[in-house]
Design an enzyme around this catalytic site. Structure first.
Site, PDB file in Angstrom:
ATOM      1  N   SER A 156     -11.317   0.597  -6.956  1.00 23.92           N
ATOM      2  CA  SER A 156     -12.020  -0.353  -6.235  1.00 23.92           C
ATOM      3  C   SER A 156     -11.841  -1.686  -6.961  1.00 23.92           C
ATOM      4  CB  SER A 156     -13.592   0.015  -6.045  1.00 23.92           C
ATOM      5  OG  SER A 156     -14.407  -1.109  -5.634  1.00 23.92           O
ATOM      6  N   ARG A 188      13.421   3.057  38.380  1.00 26.27           N
ATOM      7  CA  ARG A 188      13.217   2.578  36.927  1.00 26.27           C
ATOM      8  C   ARG A 188      12.325   1.545  37.051  1.00 26.27           C
ATOM      9  NH1 ARG A 188      18.264  -0.237  35.144  1.00 26.27           N
ATOM     10  NH2 ARG A 188      17.191  -0.654  33.080  1.00 26.27           N
TER      11      ARG A 188
END
Length: 469
Positions: free
Chosen positions: A298, A337
């Site tokens: 930490s 497409r």
């Protein structure tokens, strides 16, 4: 050179993709290099080279042209960032790549340049490239899943009879074993492995609108080497050249391969997330039944040893469903497409590969360093003074009292034990129940109330991952 050979850093020691400052789930993992921009561009070049080889096989282009295109299909010859920027006006990276590849071929063999990208469309190259990227990344993911599964099998066997509290809706329920819990984690990993192994990753070739018409024109009167139809023969040969599966149809708007891949990757991240969720609970300071072998520190609290591997796995599990939803949403693609649906898939698919790969790598590391603390498990079992054996006591008293009366007596004793802070055994004695002291002690021993947990663990460990033929 193929994208499988590209490390996380490129030849100039620059990053294959972004530096990864905010992506600790997968940064530095094997899958990062296999999915970076350099790897994607190399896969696109591999697709172009495979197309030329397939066309040469069928007599559509000269063999010398295919060789020249293959020689120019080396990502080290191209500026990835420049291609990415130039892709914006046309909406996809194949357009500038084809221009650069054509120029590179022209410098080597001018007569071969007209044969670059002959008859193909951008989507053929991008889709095939992404399938190649996936095909190269999946073995990396599977290897880490295999590592994790092997360690979990060992832990499950070692802790077949190690008792700890089962928890339902966050509270102690009944005793279980850590062996059964580890076997369950392994089962999910094997489920993920099986799903990934069953995927079909096909090449894509359809031309402008999925009809392969241009290839017929370019073939002219030259006969196909196999089969009566030039397009079908080319599709088959192209797939073989890429090493991908031969699709029954061009799948420009039939997005099953991408949807299946995305779902399997999201499942993988979620399955690993289950292990992470359990580890995050059991490594809490006040529980302490497990600990990561090498926890993270930490910036503010020197004493912290955070369960970082599990944390990153949990982060992957939370991101993956939304990304899979993008791919599933793209199934509803219009016309032959689509506009937008196809484009939306690219970052989602790559991030899913990375998240699943990063989570699998973290899972392997977590499993290999996981520390099991049976003493804390036993202490936690005793925290409620036998209350988690209430179900067993009600069942044991049913023959003498009847089911309803037995349950009522144990409920009264349980409420008194919780309210007064006494053991369940003491509260039960006040109920003056027809049970002798030795039998009461046996019934309140958690180690003797795990049911089929050891047998289920052994049964689960007989399962092996499926091997794809």
């Amino acid at each position: 050179m193929t994208s499988a050979d590209i490390p996380a850093r490129g030849p100039d020691e620059g990053w294959a993709g972004e530096p990864g400052l905010l992506t600790p789930v997968w940064t530095g993992s094997a899958v990062e290099g296999a999915t970076g921009d350099v790897a994607v561009l190399q896969a696109m070049l591999d697709a172009e080279a495979a197309l030329a080889r397939a066309q040469a096989t069928l007599g559509m282009v000269p063999a010398s042209a295919a060789e020249a295109i293959g020689a120019a299909a080396d990502v080290r010859l191209y500026d990835v960032r420049d291609i990415a920027v130039r892709a914006v006006p046309g909406g996809n990276p194949a357009i500038p790549l084809v221009a650069d590849l054509t120029a590179a071929v022209a410098r080597r063999a001018p007569e071969a340049a007209p044969y670059v990208h002959l008859g193909a469309t951008s989507q053929d190259i991008v889709d095939t490239a992404l399938m190649l990227v996936a095909a190269r990344a999946l073995p990396l993911i599977a290897a880490d899943l295999g590592r994790a599964a092997a360690v979990l099998a060992r832990l499950a066997a070692e802790h077949r009879d190690t008792v700890l509290p089962a928890r339902t809706l966050t509270q102690h329920a009944v005793p279980t074993t850590f062996g059964l819990k580890a076997a369950g984690w392994r089962a999910l990993i094997l489920d993920a492995t099986d799903r990934l192994s069953r995927l079909t990753l096909p090449a894509q070739l359809g031309g402008a609108a999925g009809t392969l018409a241009a290839f017929h024109e370019y073939a002219g009167s030259r006969p196909a080497a196999e089969g009566p139809d030039v397009g079908v023969a080319l599709l088959r040969t192209f797939a073989a050249e890429t090493g991908l599966a031969e699709p029954p149809l061009p799948w420009h708007v039939l997005r099953t391969p991408v949807a299946d891949l995305g779902a399997a990757l999201a499942f993988t991240a979620g399955a690993l997330g289950k292990t992470a969720a359990d580890v995050l609970v059991l490594t809490r300071t006040e529980i302490g039944e497990l600990s990561e072998g090498a926890g993270g520190g930490s910036s503010a609290m020197p004493h912290k040893s955070n369960p970082v591997r599990a944390t990153l796995m949990a982060a992957a599990a939370r991101q993956a469903p939304a990304l899979a939803a993008v791919l599933l949403g793209s199934l509803a693609a219009e016309d032959e497409r689509p506009a937008g649906a196809w484009h939306a898939e690219w970052p989602a698919l790559r991030e899913l590969l990375r998240l699943a790969g990063g989570a699998a790598a973290n899972a392997a590391e977590l499993a290999e360093g996981l520390r099991v603390h049976p003493g804390r498990m036993r202490a936690d079992l005793d925290r409620t003074g036998g209350l988690l054996l209430a179900e067993r006591l009600a069942a044991a008293l049913t023959p003498a009292l009847g089911r309803a009366a037995a349950r009522a007596a144990v409920e009264r004793a349980s409420r008194r034990a919780a309210a007064d802070g006494v053991g369940l055994d003491e509260a039960l004695r006040d109920e003056r129940l027809p049970i002798v002291e030795d039998e009461l002690r046996r019934l309140l021993d958690p180690a003797t109330y795990v049911g089929s947990a050891p047998a289920l663990t052994e049964r689960a460990l007989r399962r092996q991952p499926q091997v794809k033929e």
